[in-house]
Design a protein around this motif. Structure first.
Motif, short mmCIF file in Angstrom:
data_model
loop_
_atom_site.label_atom_id
_atom_site.label_comp_id
_atom_site.label_asym_id
_atom_site.label_seq_id
_atom_site.Cartn_x
_atom_site.Cartn_y
_atom_site.Cartn_z
N SER A 135 -58.24 -46.73 46.41
CA SER A 135 -58.60 -48.15 46.39
C SER A 135 -57.91 -48.80 45.20
O SER A 135 -57.53 -48.12 44.24
CB SER A 135 -60.12 -48.34 46.30
N LEU A 136 -57.74 -50.09 45.29
CA LEU A 136 -57.10 -50.85 44.22
C LEU A 136 -57.93 -52.07 43.88
O LEU A 136 -58.48 -52.72 44.76
CB LEU A 136 -55.69 -51.30 44.64
N GLY A 137 -57.97 -52.40 42.58
CA GLY A 137 -58.59 -53.64 42.15
C GLY A 137 -57.55 -54.74 42.07
O GLY A 137 -56.37 -54.55 42.44
N TYR A 138 -57.95 -55.88 41.58
CA TYR A 138 -57.07 -57.04 41.53
C TYR A 138 -55.84 -56.76 40.64
O TYR A 138 -54.69 -56.96 41.05
CB TYR A 138 -57.85 -58.25 41.01
N SER A 139 -56.07 -56.30 39.40
CA SER A 139 -54.96 -56.13 38.47
C SER A 139 -54.00 -55.05 38.94
O SER A 139 -52.78 -55.20 38.80
CB SER A 139 -55.51 -55.80 37.07
N PHE A 173 -56.40 -63.33 32.27
CA PHE A 173 -57.08 -64.46 32.90
C PHE A 173 -58.51 -64.11 33.30
O PHE A 173 -59.37 -65.00 33.35
CB PHE A 173 -56.28 -64.94 34.11
N LEU A 174 -58.78 -62.84 33.59
CA LEU A 174 -60.17 -62.44 33.83
C LEU A 174 -61.01 -62.62 32.58
O LEU A 174 -62.15 -63.10 32.65
CB LEU A 174 -60.23 -60.98 34.29
N VAL A 175 -60.44 -62.24 31.44
CA VAL A 175 -61.16 -62.41 30.17
C VAL A 175 -61.41 -63.90 29.91
O VAL A 175 -62.52 -64.30 29.54
CB VAL A 175 -60.37 -61.77 29.01
N ILE A 176 -60.36 -64.72 30.08
CA ILE A 176 -60.52 -66.16 29.87
C ILE A 176 -61.58 -66.74 30.80
O ILE A 176 -62.43 -67.55 30.40
CB ILE A 176 -59.17 -66.88 30.07
N THR A 177 -61.52 -66.31 32.07
CA THR A 177 -62.48 -66.83 33.05
C THR A 177 -63.91 -66.46 32.69
O THR A 177 -64.80 -67.32 32.67
CB THR A 177 -62.14 -66.29 34.46
N GLN A 178 -64.14 -65.18 32.41
CA GLN A 178 -65.51 -64.73 32.14
C GLN A 178 -66.05 -65.30 30.83
O GLN A 178 -67.21 -65.72 30.77
CB GLN A 178 -65.55 -63.20 32.10
N LEU A 179 -65.23 -65.35 29.80
CA LEU A 179 -65.69 -65.97 28.55
C LEU A 179 -65.89 -67.48 28.74
O LEU A 179 -66.77 -68.07 28.13
CB LEU A 179 -64.67 -65.72 27.43
N GLY A 210 -48.18 -57.20 35.15
CA GLY A 210 -49.08 -57.76 36.14
C GLY A 210 -50.53 -57.46 35.83
O GLY A 210 -51.41 -58.33 35.97
N ARG A 211 -50.78 -56.21 35.40
CA ARG A 211 -52.15 -55.83 35.05
C ARG A 211 -52.63 -56.60 33.83
O ARG A 211 -53.78 -57.07 33.78
CB ARG A 211 -52.20 -54.33 34.79
N TYR A 226 -48.79 -53.18 41.25
CA TYR A 226 -48.03 -52.43 42.25
C TYR A 226 -47.17 -53.35 43.12
O TYR A 226 -46.10 -52.95 43.58
CB TYR A 226 -48.98 -51.60 43.11
N ALA A 227 -47.63 -54.57 43.36
CA ALA A 227 -46.81 -55.52 44.11
C ALA A 227 -45.52 -55.83 43.35
O ALA A 227 -44.44 -55.94 43.96
CB ALA A 227 -47.60 -56.80 44.37
N MET A 228 -45.62 -55.99 42.03
CA MET A 228 -44.41 -56.19 41.23
C MET A 228 -43.53 -54.95 41.26
O MET A 228 -42.29 -55.06 41.26
CB MET A 228 -44.81 -56.54 39.79
N GLU A 229 -44.13 -53.78 41.31
CA GLU A 229 -43.37 -52.53 41.30
C GLU A 229 -42.56 -52.35 42.58
O GLU A 229 -41.44 -51.83 42.55
CB GLU A 229 -44.32 -51.36 41.11
N VAL A 230 -43.11 -52.76 43.72
CA VAL A 230 -42.41 -52.59 45.00
C VAL A 230 -41.62 -53.83 45.39
O VAL A 230 -40.99 -53.85 46.45
CB VAL A 230 -43.41 -52.25 46.13
N GLY A 231 -41.66 -54.87 44.55
CA GLY A 231 -40.98 -56.11 44.87
C GLY A 231 -39.47 -55.98 44.82
O GLY A 231 -38.91 -54.96 44.38
#
Length: 433
Positions: free
Chosen positions: A116-120, A149-155, A142-143, A125-130
C-alpha cells in the motif's frame, strides 16, 4: 463530539500516513520477502479492515468541521448566485482529484510491488517513474513536499481551532456574565443580496472553500484499511455527495439568514442571550478543543523524529518536549497575529489545501500514466485543474496577506458604510418631522 471535529482523522486511520515515511529504509527485495503480492495482501487484510459504513463515517468526520461554519461568509465573498455554483464546481473537482490519487496509488503499488502507498509515497514514486530525468533524480523531494504541506495544513487547522475557541468562548462569556444580547433580524430578501461580488473578494472565497473540501489526506489511509477496496469509490462518492449537499445548503441558507452581517463562523451570529444557542457554542468548542490534539498528531510525528535523531540519547526526551511546546506555541502565535477566523481559514486553504487537493493529484496522474498513451483530453483536463490550483494558490495567498497586513482599508470601508447609514437614518427622521 465527532461531528465537531472537522478534518479530524482517527489515530488508527492516520497511522499509515505516518508510517509511510519509514518505507524508504526498506529495499524492494525486503518488501518482496515481507509482503504477498498486492492482490493477495489486500485479501489477507480483509479480516482486520474497516467496513463500508466505517469508511463512510470516517470520510464524513474527515471533511465536516470548522470549514463548514465559515462557508456562509465565503458565499458573501463570491455572491449569492456565483457562490453556490462555485462550491459545486470546486467540490466536483476535489472529489475527482481524490479518485485520481486512489487510481495512481493502485497503479504504483503494482509497479513497485508495494502492499500500500500513502500520499507522500505516491507522489515520490510517480516522480520516479515519470518521463523527466530531473524529477527521477529528485523523487525523494515529492515526499518532502507532501509532508511539508501536510504539516502546514495540520498546524493551520490547529491555529484555526485556537481562534475559533477564543471567539466562541468570548461570546459565551459576554452572553452569560455580561448579559449582552444579540438582536435577531428577519431573513434577508435574496433580491437585495449581490449575485456576483468583485474579483478582489473571490480569492477569499476560494481559500475558504478549498479549506472545507481538503479531506484528501484521509483518502488513501482509509482506502488502504478498507476490507473490500473495490467499494471504496462508491463510499467516496456517497460520502462526498453528503458533504457537498451539507456545505452548499448551510452556506447558502446561512448567508440568506444573516446577509452582510455574517461572521467568520456562523456560530458567532447566534444570539448570546438564549441558552440553547449558547450550549451549541459550548459543545462545539469542546469538540474542537478535543480535536486539537488529533490534528497536532500528524505534524508532531513528522517533525519530532527528525529533531530527536540529531541529539544524543540523554537529550532526546528534553528535545522532544521542547519541540512539542514550540509547535503548540507556533499555532497560538499564528492565532494571535491573525485573530480573524475568516482570514486564517482562507490563508491555510490557499497555501496548503490547494496544493494537496488540486495541484498535486493531476500532475501525479500525468507522471504515472504517461507511458499508457494518455488522451489529449486527459492531459488537458489535468493541466486545467492544476492551473486552477496554482491561480487559487497565488491569488488567494496574495489577497489574504494583503487583508492581514492592511486591515485598515476594510475597517475604513465599514466605517464609511456605517456613517452613510447613520446619515440616511437622520435624514429619514428629519423628513418625517
Amino acid at each position: 463530539m465527532d461531528g465537531a471535529g472537522g478534518e479530524e482523522l482517527d489515530m488508527e486511520v492516520m497511522k499509515p500516513l505516518i508510517d509511510e515515511q519509514n518505507s524508504d529504509a526498506i529495499s524492494d527485495e525486503e518488501h518482496e520477502n515481507n509482503f504477498l503480492p498486492v492482490e493477495k495482501h489486500y485479501q489477507l487484510d480483509n479480516e482486520e479492515g474497516i467496513t463500508f459504513i466505517q469508511t463512510l463515517t470516517h470520510l464524513l468526520k474527515g471533511n465536516i468541521g470548522t470549514g463548514l461554519l465559515g462557508l456562509p461568509l465565503a458565499i458573501k465573498n463570491a455572491g449569492i448566485v456565483i457562490g453556490p455554483i462555485s462550491l459545486v464546481f470546486i467540490g466536483v473537482i476535489s472529489v475527482h482529484c481524490m479518485h485520481i490519487l486512489v487510481r495512481c496509488s493502485h497503479c504504483l503499488c503494482q509497479r513497485m510491488k508495494k502492499s500500500s502507498l500513502g500520499y507522500s509515497d505516491t507522489v515520490s514514486y510517480a516522480m520516479e517513474v515519470g518521463p523527466l530525468t530531473a524529477l527521477q533524480k529528485r523523487a525523494s523531494w515529492g515526499r518532502y513536499i507532501v509532508d511539508f504541506f501536510l504539516v502546514i495544513t495540520q498546524l493551520g487547522f490547529c491555529s484555526v481551532y485556537v481562534v475559533f475557541l477564543a471567539e466562541n468562548v468570548k461570546q459565551v462569556h459576554e452572553g452569560f456574565l455580561e448579559n449582552k444580547t444579540t438582536p435577531i433580524n428577519d431573513i434577508v430578501d435574496p433580491r437585495k443580496l449581490p449575485p456576483v461580488v468583485g474579483w478582489k473578494k473571490y480569492p477569499l472565497f476560494f481559500g475558504t472553500a478549498i479549506f472545507a473540501f481538503e479531506g484528501i489526506g484521509v483518502v488513501l489511509p482509509l482506502e488502504n484499511r478498507m476490507k473490500d477496496t473495490t467499494r471504496f469509490p462508491l463510499a467516496l462518492n456517497i460520502g462526498m455527495g453528503i458533504v457537498m449537499t451539507l456545505y452548499i445548503s448551510l452556506a447558502t441558507l446561512g448567508y440568506l439568514r444573516f446577509g452582510d452581517e455574517i461572521k467568520g463562523s456562523i456560530t458567532l451570529n447566534l444570539p448570546q442571550d438564549i441558552w440553547l444557542y449558547q450550549s451549541v457554542k459550548i459543545l462545539y468548542s469542546f469538540g474542537i478543543f478535543v480535536t486539537y490534539s488529533i490534528q497536532y498528531y500528524v505534524p508532531a510525528e513528522i517533525l519530532i523524529p527528525a529533531v530527536t535523531s540529531k541529539v544524543g540519547q540523554k537529550w532526546k526526551l528534553l528535545s522532544e518536549l521542547v519541540a512539542r511546546a514550540l509547535l503548540v506555541c507556533s499555532t497560538c502565535a499564528v492565532a494571535v497575529l491573525i485573530p480573524r477566523l475568516d482570514l486564517v481559514i482562507s490563508f491555510v486553504g490557499a497555501v496548503s489545501s490547494s496544493t494537496l487537493a488540486l495541484i498535486l493529484p493531476p500532475l501525479v496522474e500525468i507522471l504515472t500514466f504517461y507511458k499508457e498513451n494518455l488522451s489529449l483530453w486527459t492531459v488537458f483536463k489535468d493541466i486545467f485543474i492544476a492551473v486552477i490550483g496554482v491561480v487559487g494558490f497565488l491569488t488567494g495567498t496574495y489577497v489574504t496577506v494583503e487583508e492581514i497586513i492592511y486591515p485598515a482599508s476594510t475597517v475604513l470601508a465599514n466605517a464609511t458604510e456605517s456613517i452613510s447609514a447613520d446619515l440616511n437614518a437622520t435624514n429619514l427622521v428629519d423628513g418625517l418631522k
